[in-house]
Motif scaffolding. Structure first.
Motif: not given
Length: 568
Positions: A544-545, A559-563, A553-555
């Motif tokens: 993830f870095n 990321g959308r969920l985190w936002e 798609n996984l990342a």
């Protein structure tokens, strides 16, 4: 007497609340911290405060804005007969339509007779208690003795006073009428007489100082009527009613454990009021073991004369109550709303079962409904990764992760929590079209529930092994084989159906092999619980870095969920 409606304006964290209280005896207020649950209890207590000297400060005003007065209006029904007398509050009676949950200013034979008590506090910090109606908005004085008759008692974290005979406590109400003040005055006089008997032994040094003081007085022309001596000043040692407290033998019961004190106070509150009572119980579980929580809640449920307003942060308490007892408190910019867990339209979603299985979710502000335990564990690992990279954790944003225990239950669970006022999103696999279809996902999005589904109709395992850098794939295989003890070679070989090196470290990167690994991980359940899902993320967190991986798609979905989680 029982509460039918609560209106609060500009009190502590509540800018505005208007709650028509259902016809019931138990109201357990739940929700995330800082949603003003305890403030609601305090508002009730203040409105029926049994003393005139209620201490208030600027911080009791919403955002300390003292220009906007505190106004608390609580409408009570099930009235004592004398409250309805014309020479008392009879001219201010109103009508409560229980079926429609509506207050009418005029009483009516079809409605319950109710009174509205108002507490107003302006910037002078002087509380004013009145009984009001629209016909007489200025109202009449709500007398201290009558506030006491309503029988409101708060059982909070700090409530040792309730185990004494102080004014307004349940013990004082339980006591038959007699002159406690006279009794304690006589006790003060007895102490004075007892000290005088042993003067020659106990007060020698004090009397010597008194004699010297007498000589100075004479020297300065101060008259001496008899002789100076040391003695008790009754005005200084005058015992108050609150000084008389409940003891077990010689030991004051205020020294009991916190949980025991609170349970005893609850019992005394129930026993002490023939006309019924309104008991406020803040953080009911505090200081109590699970078996005593069960016992206390049974005691509350068996009480048919009282009305209870509870707050809790304990899943144990939620599981002991029913949906009819639970009321979710939400606060948005100080505007507080309360939603019943038994609200009409939720029957099909089996909220009671969700309380039993997912009680922790009811105590959050936001929920991520995950298809299974793997997703819950994986997101927990992602949360730790984000925290290590300077982000605020999910808990800071009031987010809880909920395992729906299967794709078929995702949609119903998400809709149920949305109807209860929670901010909800969904994280689901894309491989179970019959249980959770693309149409289901679109339907959730249409009603304001963001939905994150892996592309290409893949499960989390399949999507991850397609998207992860090969080093992270090998790290996942090592975790499954070495730490979780799965026969990785055999399970992947059965899916791959081609020649493979027995040493997984020598496996070459290829789309076919990635697909086989994903299928093996899914079918064998390598990471199918919360703990293993968390361990899996930690094994691959370095990916993830990687900016290249960040476009997969996984990342992107994570990321959308985190936002969404960060959004206010």
């Amino acid at each position: 007497m029982k509460i039918r409606k609560i209106v609060i304006k500009n009190f502590r964290g509540v800018k505005a609340l208007d709650w028509n209280v259902p016809t019931a005896d138990i109201f357990c207020l739940i929700g995330k911290g800082d949603s003003s649950k305890s403030t609601i209890l305090e508002a009730i207590r203040y409105t029926f405060h049994p003393q005139w000297n209620l201490a208030l400060s600027d911080s009791d005003f919403y955002q300390c804005k003292i220009a906007d007065p505190i106004v608390i209006e609580i409408t009570i029904g099930h009235l004592a007969a004398d409250f309805c007398a014309l020479n008392k509050y009879g001219l201010h009676l109103r009508g409560w339509d229980a079926a429609a949950q509506k207050l009418h200013d005029e009483p009516d034979d079809h409605f319950e007779s109710v009174l509205t008590a108002r507490l107003t506090v302006d910037k002078d910090l002087e509380p004013k208690w009145t009984v009001v109606c629209d016909r007489n908005p200025d109202g009449v004085l709500f007398k201290q003795a009558d506030r006491n008759k309503v029988g409101v008692g708060l059982i909070g974290v700090f409530s040792e006073r309730e185990l004494s005979w102080a004014n307004g406590t349940a013990l004082a109400k339980l006591t038959a009428a007699q002159s406690l003040s006279e009794l304690l005055a006589n006790a003060s006089r007895t102490a004075r007489s007892s000290l005088d008997v042993d003067r020659a032994v106990t007060l020698t040094n004090f009397d010597t100082a008194a004699t010297k003081s007498q000589e100075i007085a004479k020297l300065l022309g101060v008259p001496v009527l008899d002789a100076y001596k040391a003695h008790l000043d009754l005005a200084s040692i005058n015992l108050k009613v609150g000084g008389l407290s409940l003891h077990d033998g010689e030991i004051p019961l205020r020294q009991l454990g916190l949980g025991s004190r609170r349970m005893l106070q609850c019992g005394i509150q129930k026993a002490g009021l023939e006309e019924g009572h309104i008991t406020l119980f803040d953080e009911l579980e505090f200081g109590l073991e699970p078996h005593r929580i069960t016992r206390l809640i049974k005691h509350i449920k068996d009480d048919k004369r009282g009305q209870y307003f509870l707050t809790t942060h304990s899943p144990m308490v939620l599981r002991e109550l029913t949906v009819q007892d639970l009321h979710i408190v939400h606060s948005n910019g100080g505007v507080v709303t309360i939603v019943s867990a038994a609200e009409k339209g939720l029957e099909e979603h089996e909220v009671q079962g969700k309380i039993r299985s997912s009680a922790e979710a009811f105590l959050a502000k936001k929920l991520v409904v995950c298809e299974g335990a793997t997703e819950v564990g994986f997101i927990r690992g992602f949360d730790d990764h984000q925290l290590e990279n300077g982000q605020d954790p999910l808990s800071y944003h009031g987010v809880a992760l909920l395992d729906s225990k299967g794709a078929s239950k995702v949609k119903g669970m998400a809709i149920a929590f949305k109807k209860l006022g929670y901010d909800v999103s969904v994280l689901a696999d894309g491989d179970a079209e019959k249980q959770f279809s693309a149409a289901d996902a679109a339907g959730l999005v249409a009603i304001g529930i963001p939905t994150y589904v892996w592309s290409d109709k893949l499960s989390l395992e399949e999507r991850a092994f397609v998207d992860l850098p090969w080093a992270s794939v090998l790290a996942s295989l090592t975790l499954a084989q070495v730490e979780l003890f799965y026969p990785v070679y055999d399970q992947v070989r059965s899916q791959y159906q081609d020649v493979l090196d027995p040493d997984i470290r020598e496996w070459p990167d290829s789309p076919k092999l990635r697909t086989a690994i994903g299928a093996a991980a899914k079918s064998a359940g390598w990471f199918k619980d919360t703990t293993r899902g968390d361990l899996w993320f930690k094994a691959v967190s370095a990916a993830f870095n990687d900016p290249v991986f960040g476009k997969t798609n996984l990342a992107v979905e994570l990321g959308r969920l985190w936002e969404w989680a960060k959004r206010v």
